[in-house]
Scaffold this motif. Sequence first.
Motif, PDB file in Angstrom:
ATOM      1  N   LEU B   9       1.769   2.696 -23.108  1.00  0.00           N
ATOM      2  CA  LEU B   9       2.088   1.292 -23.380  1.00  0.00           C
ATOM      3  C   LEU B   9       2.011   0.951 -24.865  1.00  0.00           C
ATOM      4  CD1 LEU B   9       0.258  -0.909 -20.713  1.00  0.00           C
ATOM      5  CD2 LEU B   9       2.681  -0.296 -20.835  1.00  0.00           C
ATOM      6  N   LYS B  10       2.870   0.043 -25.258  1.00  0.00           N
ATOM      7  CA  LYS B  10       2.764  -0.574 -26.580  1.00  0.00           C
ATOM      8  C   LYS B  10       2.490  -2.064 -26.335  1.00  0.00           C
ATOM      9  CE  LYS B  10       5.923   0.449 -29.670  1.00  0.00           C
ATOM     10  NZ  LYS B  10       7.246   0.367 -30.366  1.00  0.00           N
ATOM     11  N   VAL B  11       1.364  -2.541 -26.856  1.00  0.00           N
ATOM     12  CA  VAL B  11       0.952  -3.923 -26.573  1.00  0.00           C
ATOM     13  C   VAL B  11       0.844  -4.705 -27.878  1.00  0.00           C
ATOM     14  CG1 VAL B  11      -0.798  -5.394 -25.516  1.00  0.00           C
ATOM     15  CG2 VAL B  11      -0.358  -3.134 -24.559  1.00  0.00           C
ATOM     16  N   LEU B  12       1.401  -5.890 -27.862  1.00  0.00           N
ATOM     17  CA  LEU B  12       1.297  -6.801 -29.013  1.00  0.00           C
ATOM     18  C   LEU B  12       0.223  -7.847 -28.700  1.00  0.00           C
ATOM     19  CD1 LEU B  12       2.284  -8.121 -31.691  1.00  0.00           C
ATOM     20  CD2 LEU B  12       4.099  -9.213 -30.361  1.00  0.00           C
ATOM     21  N   ALA B  13      -0.774  -7.954 -29.589  1.00  0.00           N
ATOM     22  CA  ALA B  13      -1.847  -8.953 -29.433  1.00  0.00           C
ATOM     23  C   ALA B  13      -1.650 -10.035 -30.491  1.00  0.00           C
ATOM     24  CB  ALA B  13      -3.209  -8.292 -29.586  1.00  0.00           C
ATOM     25  N   VAL B  14      -1.482 -11.267 -30.028  1.00  0.00           N
ATOM     26  CA  VAL B  14      -1.195 -12.375 -30.944  1.00  0.00           C
ATOM     27  C   VAL B  14      -2.345 -13.384 -30.877  1.00  0.00           C
ATOM     28  CG1 VAL B  14       0.516 -14.075 -31.654  1.00  0.00           C
ATOM     29  CG2 VAL B  14       1.228 -12.105 -30.290  1.00  0.00           C
ATOM     30  N   ASP B  15      -3.057 -13.541 -31.967  1.00  0.00           N
ATOM     31  CA  ASP B  15      -4.153 -14.517 -32.028  1.00  0.00           C
ATOM     32  C   ASP B  15      -4.423 -14.800 -33.493  1.00  0.00           C
ATOM     33  OD1 ASP B  15      -6.773 -15.854 -31.850  1.00  0.00           O
ATOM     34  OD2 ASP B  15      -6.832 -15.077 -29.812  1.00  0.00           O
ATOM     35  N   ASP B  16      -4.669 -16.071 -33.812  1.00  0.00           N
ATOM     36  CA  ASP B  16      -4.938 -16.390 -35.219  1.00  0.00           C
ATOM     37  C   ASP B  16      -6.350 -15.985 -35.623  1.00  0.00           C
ATOM     38  OD1 ASP B  16      -5.803 -18.423 -33.467  1.00  0.00           O
ATOM     39  OD2 ASP B  16      -5.987 -19.854 -35.109  1.00  0.00           O
ATOM     40  N   ASN B  17      -7.185 -15.658 -34.653  1.00  0.00           N
ATOM     41  CA  ASN B  17      -8.555 -15.266 -34.958  1.00  0.00           C
ATOM     42  C   ASN B  17      -8.656 -13.737 -34.993  1.00  0.00           C
ATOM     43  OD1 ASN B  17     -11.458 -14.498 -34.140  1.00  0.00           O
ATOM     44  ND2 ASN B  17     -11.615 -16.641 -34.752  1.00  0.00           N
ATOM     45  N   ARG B  44       4.772 -14.537 -37.062  1.00  0.00           N
ATOM     46  CA  ARG B  44       4.643 -13.091 -37.320  1.00  0.00           C
ATOM     47  C   ARG B  44       4.879 -12.284 -36.050  1.00  0.00           C
ATOM     48  NH1 ARG B  44       2.030 -11.363 -42.286  1.00  0.00           N
ATOM     49  NH2 ARG B  44       1.677 -13.202 -43.562  1.00  0.00           N
ATOM     50  N   ALA B  45       4.439 -12.853 -34.931  1.00  0.00           N
ATOM     51  CA  ALA B  45       4.651 -12.162 -33.658  1.00  0.00           C
ATOM     52  C   ALA B  45       6.142 -12.023 -33.369  1.00  0.00           C
ATOM     53  CB  ALA B  45       3.969 -12.929 -32.530  1.00  0.00           C
ATOM     54  N   TRP B  46       6.892 -13.067 -33.679  1.00  0.00           N
ATOM     55  CA  TRP B  46       8.343 -13.040 -33.435  1.00  0.00           C
ATOM     56  C   TRP B  46       8.985 -11.922 -34.263  1.00  0.00           C
ATOM     57  CZ3 TRP B  46      11.920 -14.068 -30.199  1.00  0.00           C
ATOM     58  CH2 TRP B  46      13.246 -14.209 -30.594  1.00  0.00           C
ATOM     59  N   THR B  47       8.574 -11.820 -35.518  1.00  0.00           N
ATOM     60  CA  THR B  47       9.087 -10.740 -36.367  1.00  0.00           C
ATOM     61  C   THR B  47       8.661  -9.390 -35.804  1.00  0.00           C
ATOM     62  OG1 THR B  47       8.856 -12.182 -38.281  1.00  0.00           O
ATOM     63  CG2 THR B  47       9.093  -9.835 -38.733  1.00  0.00           C
ATOM     64  N   SER B  48       7.380  -9.302 -35.444  1.00  0.00           N
ATOM     65  CA  SER B  48       6.841  -8.029 -34.979  1.00  0.00           C
ATOM     66  C   SER B  48       7.491  -7.573 -33.680  1.00  0.00           C
ATOM     67  CB  SER B  48       5.325  -8.176 -34.773  1.00  0.00           C
ATOM     68  OG  SER B  48       4.797  -6.993 -34.242  1.00  0.00           O
ATOM     69  N   LEU B  49       7.712  -8.492 -32.781  1.00  0.00           N
ATOM     70  CA  LEU B  49       8.251  -8.054 -31.488  1.00  0.00           C
ATOM     71  C   LEU B  49       9.698  -7.579 -31.625  1.00  0.00           C
ATOM     72  CD1 LEU B  49      10.171 -10.119 -29.477  1.00  0.00           C
ATOM     73  CD2 LEU B  49       8.162 -11.505 -29.826  1.00  0.00           C
ATOM     74  N   ARG B  50      10.381  -8.116 -32.613  1.00  0.00           N
ATOM     75  CA  ARG B  50      11.751  -7.633 -32.831  1.00  0.00           C
ATOM     76  C   ARG B  50      11.743  -6.255 -33.478  1.00  0.00           C
ATOM     77  NH1 ARG B  50      14.662 -12.298 -35.837  1.00  0.00           N
ATOM     78  NH2 ARG B  50      16.486 -10.967 -35.574  1.00  0.00           N
ATOM     79  N   GLU B  51      10.676  -5.955 -34.225  1.00  0.00           N
ATOM     80  CA  GLU B  51      10.571  -4.626 -34.845  1.00  0.00           C
ATOM     81  C   GLU B  51       9.997  -3.595 -33.875  1.00  0.00           C
ATOM     82  OE1 GLU B  51       8.080  -5.447 -38.175  1.00  0.00           O
ATOM     83  OE2 GLU B  51       9.687  -6.306 -39.376  1.00  0.00           O
ATOM     84  N   ASN B  52       9.057  -4.032 -33.028  1.00  0.00           N
ATOM     85  CA  ASN B  52       8.304  -3.078 -32.214  1.00  0.00           C
ATOM     86  C   ASN B  52       8.673  -3.061 -30.733  1.00  0.00           C
ATOM     87  OD1 ASN B  52       6.263  -2.013 -34.217  1.00  0.00           O
ATOM     88  ND2 ASN B  52       5.927  -4.218 -34.442  1.00  0.00           N
ATOM     89  N   ASN B  53       9.313  -4.113 -30.266  1.00  0.00           N
ATOM     90  CA  ASN B  53       9.685  -4.223 -28.858  1.00  0.00           C
ATOM     91  C   ASN B  53       8.545  -3.797 -27.910  1.00  0.00           C
ATOM     92  OD1 ASN B  53      11.261  -4.814 -26.687  1.00  0.00           O
ATOM     93  ND2 ASN B  53      12.439  -2.920 -26.732  1.00  0.00           N
ATOM     94  N   PRO B  54       7.456  -4.551 -27.903  1.00  0.00           N
ATOM     95  CA  PRO B  54       6.290  -4.156 -27.086  1.00  0.00           C
ATOM     96  C   PRO B  54       6.580  -4.241 -25.592  1.00  0.00           C
ATOM     97  CG  PRO B  54       6.009  -6.366 -27.964  1.00  0.00           C
ATOM     98  CD  PRO B  54       7.247  -5.825 -28.595  1.00  0.00           C
ATOM     99  N   ASP B  55       5.743  -3.518 -24.823  1.00  0.00           N
ATOM    100  CA  ASP B  55       5.887  -3.527 -23.366  1.00  0.00           C
ATOM    101  C   ASP B  55       5.195  -4.727 -22.737  1.00  0.00           C
ATOM    102  OD1 ASP B  55       7.148  -0.868 -23.178  1.00  0.00           O
ATOM    103  OD2 ASP B  55       5.215  -0.201 -23.963  1.00  0.00           O
TER     104      ASP B  55
END
Lengths: 174, 168
Positions: B9-17, B44-55
Amino acid sequence: MARQQPIELFMPPNMLKAKVGGGLGGVDMAAVKRAEAAMEDLSGQFSEWLAADLKALVDTHARYAVGLGDDNRAAMLRAAHDLKGQAATFDFPLVARVAGSLSRLLGELPAGRELPPGLVEAHVQAVLVIHRENIRDEANPMARTLCAELDARVTKTLAAAPRNPNRNGHPTAG
Amino acid sequence: MSGYRFERLKVLAVDDNAHMRKLVVTILEAFGVHETVEAENGDRAWTSLRENNPDVILLDWMMPGMSGLDLARMIRTNPLAPNPFVPLIMLTGYTSIDHVRQARDAGVNEFIAKPVAAKTVMSRLVSVIEHPRPFVRTSVYFGPCRRRRANDEYRGPERRTETEQVVE
């Protein structure tokens, strides 16, 4: 009345299942135990981590006290809301409770209504004291009394204010 | 033992903390996830998910700039989203049923109210793997079907619409 566009219901291919497999299904308790152990390893840092969140609340409160305004209030709400979630996770349940009370006040008091400065200050001081004294026991009688008093004052303040048309009441935060 | 190959799995974690991100990543890595990507806000998550395409995406709700709720809507409806079906797990300090409804209406699959517990994170992951919901497209919503349970006993008229189409 007929809708302009038909509703489409469909099942996308389950790419996630195809990727991770897992014929047995269910919660992997061995993995959960590993994660709990890893969290326990981190727990020594929780108090220090929470100090950073407390500082964010103190800073946003100071900015609001000087400048007022919706942006400063929204920033303070974000800090209080973050603190609520973080403190609960980092084993400071009473800090979470007071931060939750402050979030309720900031979020539900209508945007144009001035925040009662004494009540906001009392919340900020309360979380600082609870953290400084390392009070983690939810049964601590002094802290419980303090939390109950703050909750009651917030309830009374909100009851006296006109109802916010946006129930969640967040000035700018989503 | 469930036999899941979480290491795939590739997981994107989005949190300001940053500390909360560290905690979430620690939990995921203990599950066996090798590839985690972090983002500190919705933009940043929007940019990242377009680069990384997380699961899978774990996202906080309240963040400066684009909130988690806005990000969820964007992922579901923006034509530039690489995967509009990606499972979204909202992890938030909000606990009321109103907030759960708002998250659901933004296209969120699963909801975790803080405090974060490893077992809850695992349970939500298993849920999106084992029990994916069908997707619904209407003029005002695109995302997982917001009805939690199929009601086979219901014998009344279709309540969603008269003109529903089911696509295989």
